[in-house]
Structure formats: C-alpha cells, structure tokens
Design a protein around this motif. Structure first.
Motif, PDB file in Angstrom:
ATOM      1  N   TYR A 617       9.230  83.411  71.497  1.00  0.00           N
ATOM      2  CA  TYR A 617       8.006  82.747  71.953  1.00  0.00           C
ATOM      3  C   TYR A 617       6.799  83.674  71.863  1.00  0.00           C
ATOM      4  O   TYR A 617       5.672  83.207  71.670  1.00  0.00           O
ATOM      5  CB  TYR A 617       8.186  82.207  73.376  1.00  0.00           C
ATOM      6  N   GLY A 632       5.979  85.812  76.047  1.00  0.00           N
ATOM      7  CA  GLY A 632       7.335  85.283  76.207  1.00  0.00           C
ATOM      8  C   GLY A 632       8.018  85.721  77.477  1.00  0.00           C
ATOM      9  O   GLY A 632       8.951  85.052  77.940  1.00  0.00           O
ATOM     10  N   ASN A 639      11.006  78.590  79.475  1.00  0.00           N
ATOM     11  CA  ASN A 639      11.510  78.422  78.108  1.00  0.00           C
ATOM     12  C   ASN A 639      13.029  78.284  78.094  1.00  0.00           C
ATOM     13  O   ASN A 639      13.588  77.488  77.332  1.00  0.00           O
ATOM     14  CB  ASN A 639      11.083  79.606  77.240  1.00  0.00           C
ATOM     15  N   SER A 704       4.987  77.633  78.607  1.00  0.00           N
ATOM     16  CA  SER A 704       4.345  77.747  77.297  1.00  0.00           C
ATOM     17  C   SER A 704       3.403  76.558  77.112  1.00  0.00           C
ATOM     18  O   SER A 704       3.663  75.466  77.633  1.00  0.00           O
ATOM     19  CB  SER A 704       5.391  77.746  76.182  1.00  0.00           C
ATOM     20  N   PHE A 708       4.002  74.442  72.007  1.00  0.00           N
ATOM     21  CA  PHE A 708       5.065  75.414  71.779  1.00  0.00           C
ATOM     22  C   PHE A 708       6.311  75.105  72.613  1.00  0.00           C
ATOM     23  O   PHE A 708       7.400  75.563  72.268  1.00  0.00           O
ATOM     24  CB  PHE A 708       4.533  76.819  72.058  1.00  0.00           C
ATOM     25  N   GLY A 712       9.246  75.338  70.034  1.00  0.00           N
ATOM     26  CA  GLY A 712      10.226  76.378  70.338  1.00  0.00           C
ATOM     27  C   GLY A 712      11.600  75.826  70.639  1.00  0.00           C
ATOM     28  O   GLY A 712      12.608  76.291  70.088  1.00  0.00           O
TER      29      GLY A 712
END
Length: 741
Positions: A617, A632, A639, A704, A708, A712
């Motif tokens: 990320y 990230g 995430n 995020s 994304f 992702g």
C-alpha cells in the motif's frame, strides 16, 4: 337540358365489421404469443425482474463506466459514472456513498414524524432530544447572543490570557495547571496535554481502570503541517490567523484595546508550543502489549513529574480533582495504565521552555477553537476561513442537518428509537444472522489452509472466532420507556439556551465515563447508537456491531440479489471479523483480554505477511494529493481487514450458491453474479476528495483512500481476476500477492 356530373357510386368498405373483429382477435392472440415468448425467454435466461432487482441494476449501471477495462482499473470501471456525475457539496471535504446515506438519514431524523413532531405522552427522553434539536435550530437566538455564552464561562477555566487584560495578576497568581486541565476534562470534555479516560483494563476486560495517554489531536492534524513550509505553509498561516482573529474578536466584544503585535507574538508562541508537543508524540504505535504499563500514581509522580514556571505537576492531585466530581476517591496507590511513558518524558523538556501564560494560552485555545462553532456567525466565520484552507470546505452544513447529527451524537439511544420506528425493518435481522454465520464459518475453515500458522495458534484463533458476538440493528432496551428515561434522567434542556445545552452534554458524557471506575464492565450494554451508518469491532468485548443505519441498500437489502448483499454488507462483516485478527486485534484473546496466545513462529510469520501489505500500500501514490505515497503502516489494520473481508465474503457467497443454486441475473446488465459481487463491493467505496482532504487522508487517515481500498484488496485476490478473465499482465493482477487471512 344542361349537362350535370354523374355521382360516383359509394366505395365498398375494405373490411367488413366481421373481418375487423377477426383481425383484432388475431392481433391480440399474436401479442399474447409475443408476451409469452418474452416471458419464456426471460425465464429461460433466468432474469430477475422484481422492483428490487431492476432498481439494483439501474443503480449499478448508472454508477459504472463500462468503457473502462475492469482489468485495467476496476475502481474507474465500477465508479466512473458516479465520479462523472457527482459534485462534492460545498459543505463537504469528501463525498461518497456514506455521505449520501447519512444525508438521507438526516432527512428522516428531521422529518415531521421524528425530531420536528410533537407527540402527546411520549417518552421524556424523546422529548429531551426534540428540545435539544429545537435549541440548536433556533438560529435567531444564537445570533442575538453572539459570543457572550463563551465569554461568560471563560473565567471558569482561568481565562484565555491573550483575550483578557492583566491575566498574570488576576488569574496567574492562583493558576495551577492541574486545576485547569482537570476542569477542561471533567466539565468541558477537552483533553489537552494529557489524555485521561476510564476504560476496561486491557488485561482484565471485566474491570475498569484509569488510563493516561499522550495528547491525541492537534489543531493542524499532524506534525508535517507545523513545518509551515511547502504544501503546508498556507494551512499553517490560516491556523495562526484563526487564533489571531478569534482573540481579536473577543477583545473587541469585551471593549478591550487591541495591540496586534502583542497578539501575534502570543499566537506564535502557542503554535510553537503545539508543534513541540506534536513532536513529542508517537504516531507509529503498533503493539498494544508495549503500550500497557501498569503502575501506581506515586510512580507517575516520581518518574514523570514535569514543571511549569517551577510549579511541579502532581499526578495524584490532578486525578483526584477529576474523580472527586463523581465522588470517587483516589490516592497515591491508585493503579493506572500509562500508555505513553516516552511522551511524558519528553513533555517535561517541552514545558520547561514555556511560561504558565503560554501554557494557559494553549490549553484554553484548544477548547475555544472547538466551541466557536456553537456561537453566532461572526464567530463561526473565524473557523470557517481556516477550515476552507485546511480541508477545502467552502461552506457550513445546513443548520438543520448539523443539528440532527448533533442530537443523534449526544442522545443516540433516544434518536435511535425514533429512527428504528420510522425507517428500520426487523426482517433484516434473520438474513444478517445467516450471513454472519456463513462468514464466520468461512474464516474458521480458512485457518486450516494457512501454512504460516501452526496448529496451536490455529486452535486458539478458531476459539476466538467462534466466540465473536454479533449485534444487529439496535438494542431492544431503547424501545423501553423506563430504560430510555433512566439513561438521560440527569439531563434537562432549555429550548432557549443552546450553548448551555452543549456544555451540559460535555459534562454529562464525561461523568458517565468517570462513574464506571469502580464498576464491573457490562458486556451486554450497547455502546453504539442505531442511527449510525458504520460498523464496529470491539477488541475488549470481542464483538461485531452492525447498527440499523448501515442495513440499507446498497450495503444490504433483503430483496436485492445475495451477490450484492455479500459484496456489500458481507464484505463489511468479514472486515469486522478480521479486525479481531489484525495487527492490533490479534493481541486480544477470545474474552477480550490482552494476552499473547500466539506461538513465536506464528507471530514471526504474521509480522512478515503484514509487512508485505504495508509495503504494497505504501507504493500507491495519489495524484490528487500532489503525488504523495500512502502510509501503509498507518493504514495496516484496516488494509488487513479489507483484504480478509473481501475474501471471506466471496467464499461465503459461493457456498450460498452451492447450497441454494444460482441466482437469477439482473436485467440489462451483462454480468455474472460473481462479477456483480465485486462490482457492488467497489461501488460502496465510490467517492471524491478535495485536494486538501486528500493530503489529510494520506497524512493521518487510518483507512486507505477509497480508490486504493478497492484496488489493493482486489489485486491481492486472484478470484477477482478469474471472474473478469484478467490476463497476468493486467494492472489488476499483482506480481506479488499479499495475504494474511
């Protein structure tokens, strides 16, 4: 005899009435045949034509951009139509589906049958919610009062030095930092310098304990802005101007002389102090076990004492000042949890550089900058100018919208009852329970396929996953008048005194928390309202919560295809379950206690896989944010939850199909249900940002940015590429797939 025209004989009708009747019958018969053929064709193609299906198809088609290759940029494919037609409202810094749903909810709350309706013999708690709303929308009275409500209460917190004359001699002589920030905490709900709160003990989730932590928020959001250089220079200048304009306005209303140079000098020292405090904080704390430092108050006094103008800060005195407000006694032997030893060590050096006047200017500034939004327009404008530079917002929300949200945020149980009665169907609960069970079972079965986790850790993970409790919709208690009235029995609002109502809410909310210290944790209590468009996981309770507000299309609808439900609320369910096993949640056991139930080898492997996601990320850069790369590490927990959630929801849907058979297709959209699953998932995150908000999202966001979140998680899920027949060279196919759960 004269010649005359001979009349032509009458023409014979083309068809007789009998023939016309026969033609009509034949035509009707042919129409019926065509209709039957169409119906047969629809049935043969297995197309769903219910209202829910046609509405779902229409929404999906309208929001997508089918000219984009889904294997190149699935977010643009799914959301291109939405992005093209949607304009960010002036009162918003970002705008997406959740804003739309929240706006619809605000309309419901405002409606004649909710906050604006007078009902005889209704619950007193509901009446209080309506009175608070009435005081909030009474703008003419708020305008007449101007800044007086704030100015009248500032002496209660030792005043704001730059906004009053002779502070050093009038207030400074009796000033004590503990008195000021203790009162700001318990009475005015403001945590500054020190974060003090009561919560379940991380290592014993049945008991409450006092926590001390670093300052958690800043006027300029993150340390980067305090450099006042480059892209952050304008926001920094606007922040200083906000403080200057507000101090000047207060002095004007008080009839005091204004020396602009003196005010600007004090503003500069306040911003420098806040910058130093921000520099002392740790924004990269990842391990809950390292945060847990249990000690006595006497230890804080011995090791973490700091001074302001030679006045030594007494931690026991400070804590006692707060807890005395709820008749709870503490002394030096009181056990507390210190989350921030490093911060408090640095704070000693920071405060040594400043005077008590500087510190008082800062702590009161942090309060008034929040409260200015509750005053007249001329006061609010000082903040609005700053917010426009910082976030891009060009205007305020409509007053009634702001008020509906404010009342919901403070009397969530009462407003939740009104919302449930008006807009929620209990029929949703049964299907939600089935989906949660499906996704829990998938998570548990997937553990067996994880080669990086040993059997001992897998068994403990299964126990925790099985122990997760789910709360759906709302607590039945809010439908009980006695329960609801008791919850708000200590509140008494005036429809003519909005600012005083706000202060009352701040004190009430804080005292409700403080009163928990000697009580056992009630694990059956609902900590979230019903009229909320969000979902939650609690590590200390090991439970997932899905309020009534989020159980609506496109997240969830009993009548829409299950592919859309699993791609919508199903992904959210998987996301919340995975939070129990993310970078933070994995540190808590099935009973909600901070406990290391992992073997060293499994821990090592988990951290390595987590680093893969963090690194992946961090490689995303965002043009809208001036090319900044995502962080990230900041977004790692979310995430991990996104990646786990999409996988579990998809697998659960496939099991649903295996159990119940294929679903009818949607009309007018040439996509399989596997593809529709991913399309609905992506469209939940359709959204736009202002450039200023894009930078904020990158710098301090724990999620995020929405684009994304889609890209992702799908790049890490091979089943997506399979559903859309993506080639290995496609952008949506990652060369290095990262997977934890």
């Amino acid at each position: 005899m004269t010649e005359t025209d001979t009349p032509e004989p009458a023409k014979k009708p083309r068809f007789t009435s009998l023939e016309i009747g026969l033609i009509t019958i034949v035509s009707l018969f042919l129409i019926i045949i065509v209709i039957l053929i169409i119906v047969f064709a629809i049935q043969s193609n297995n197309v769903c034509t219910t209202a829910d299906c046609t509405q779902s198809a229409s929404r999906l088609i309208e929001n997508m951009d089918a000219t984009v290759d889904p294997c190149d940029n699935f977010y643009q494919y799914a959301c291109g139509g939405w992005l093209k037609k949607s304009i960010i409202p002036e009162a918003q810094s970002k705008y997406g589906l959740q804003n739309i749903l929240k706006g619809n909810m605000e309309v419901i709350l405002k409606g004649d049958s909710v906050l604006e309706k007078n009902v005889e013999r209704e619950s007193p708690a509901v009446t209080k919610a309506k009175t608070l709303y009435k005081s909030c929308v009474n703008n003419s009275l708020i305008e007449r009062k101007g800044g007086a409500p704030l100015l009248d209460m500032l002496p209660d917190i030792f005043e704001w030095p730059m906004a009053v004359d002779n502070w050093d001699n009038v207030y400074g002589k009796t000033w004590r930092l503990e008195d000021v920030i203790a009162r700001l905490n318990w009475k005015y709900g403001t945590e500054v310098l020190i974060s003090f709160f009561i919560r379940a003990d991380d290592r014993d989730s049945t008991k409450h304990i006092i926590y001390f932590d670093q300052q958690m928020s800043f006027g300029l959001l993150s340390i980067d802005y305090y450099s006042c250089r480059g892209r952050f220079a304008e926001a920094c200048r606007a922040y200083e101007q906000f403080m200057f304009d507000l101090a000047k306005l207060i002095r004007t209303d008080r009839g005091l002389q204004i020396n602009e140079a003196d005010i600007r000098a004090e503003v500069t020292r306040v911003v420098n102090l806040e910058k130093d405090i921000a520099s002392a904080t740790d924004f990269q704390r990842r391990d809950p076990a390292l945060l847990y430092n249990k000690m006595q108050l006497s230890t804080l006094n011995r090791i973490f004492a700091f001074e302001v103008d030679f006045q030594k800060f007494n931690w026991t005195y400070y804590t006692a000042k707060i807890m005395d407000t709820v008749n709870t006694k503490v002394n030096d032997s009181e056990k507390i949890i210190n989350y921030s030893p490093s911060y408090y060590g640095k704070l000693k050096n920071v405060l040594a550089k400043y005077t008590k006047r500087d510190v008082q200017n800062y702590v009161v500034w942090r309060f008034v900058m929040q409260m200015v939004g509750e005053l007249s327009q001329v006061y609010r404008n000082t903040k609005n100018v700053f917010l426009k530079v910082l976030t891009g917002k060009a205007s305020e929300d409509a007053l009634w919208r702001w008020c509906a949200l404010y009342v919901n945020g403070n009397l969530g149980k009462a407003v939740g009852r009104l919302y449930v009665q008006e807009a929620f169907s209990d029929n949703s609960k049964e299907l939600m329970e089935e989906m949660i069970k499906d996704i829990q079972e998938v998570f548990i079965s997937n553990l067996d396929d994880l080669s990086w986790m040993d059997e001992e850790t897998k068994n403990a993970a299964k126990d925790k996953a099985r122990a997760i409790r789910a709360r759906i919709g709302y607590s039945e208690d809010i439908m009980n008048d006695e329960y609801l009235d008791n919850a708000y029995k200590d509140l008494s609002y005036s429809g003519e005194e909005y600012f005083q109502n706000v202060l009352q809410n701040l004190e009430y909310r804080t005292k409700k928390q403080l009163q928990k210290l000697r009580r056992k944790v009630n694990k059956n209590d609902w900590f979230f309202g019903a009229a909320v468009i969000n979902a939650f996981y609690s590590a200390s309770l090991n439970e997932i919560v899905f309020p009534a507000g989020i159980l609506q299309p496109p997240f969830f609808n009993k009548g829409q295809p299950k592919s859309l439900n699993y791609g919508g609320i199903g992904m959210v369910i998987g996301h919340e379950i995975t939070h129990g096993f993310d970078d933070n949640g994995r540190s808590y056991d099935k009973d909600g206690n901070l406990k290391n139930w992992w073997t060293p080898e499994s821990t090592k492997n988990f951290l390595e896989l987590s680093r893969c996601i963090a690194s992946q990320y961090s490689k995303f850069s965002w043009d809208l944010a001036n090319g900044l790369h995502l962080n990230g590490n900041n977004t790692l927990e979310e995430n991990i939850a996104d990646n786990g959630g999409i996988r579990q929801a998809y697998q659960a849907y496939k099991k649903f199909v295996k159990r119940n058979g294929k679903e009818p297709l949607l009309p007018g959209i040439d996509l399989s249900h596997d593809q529709l699953f991913f399309l609905n998932f992506a469209q939940i995150w359709c959204g736009s940002y202002r450039p200023q908000q894009a930078v904020i999202s990158v710098k301090i966001g724990i999620h995020s940015p929405v684009m994304f979140r889609v890209l992702g998680s799908l790049q890490n899920f091979p089943e997506f590429a399979k559903a859309f027949n993506c080639k290995k060279s496609s952008n949506m196919v990652s060369d290095n797939v990262c997977r934890v759960w």
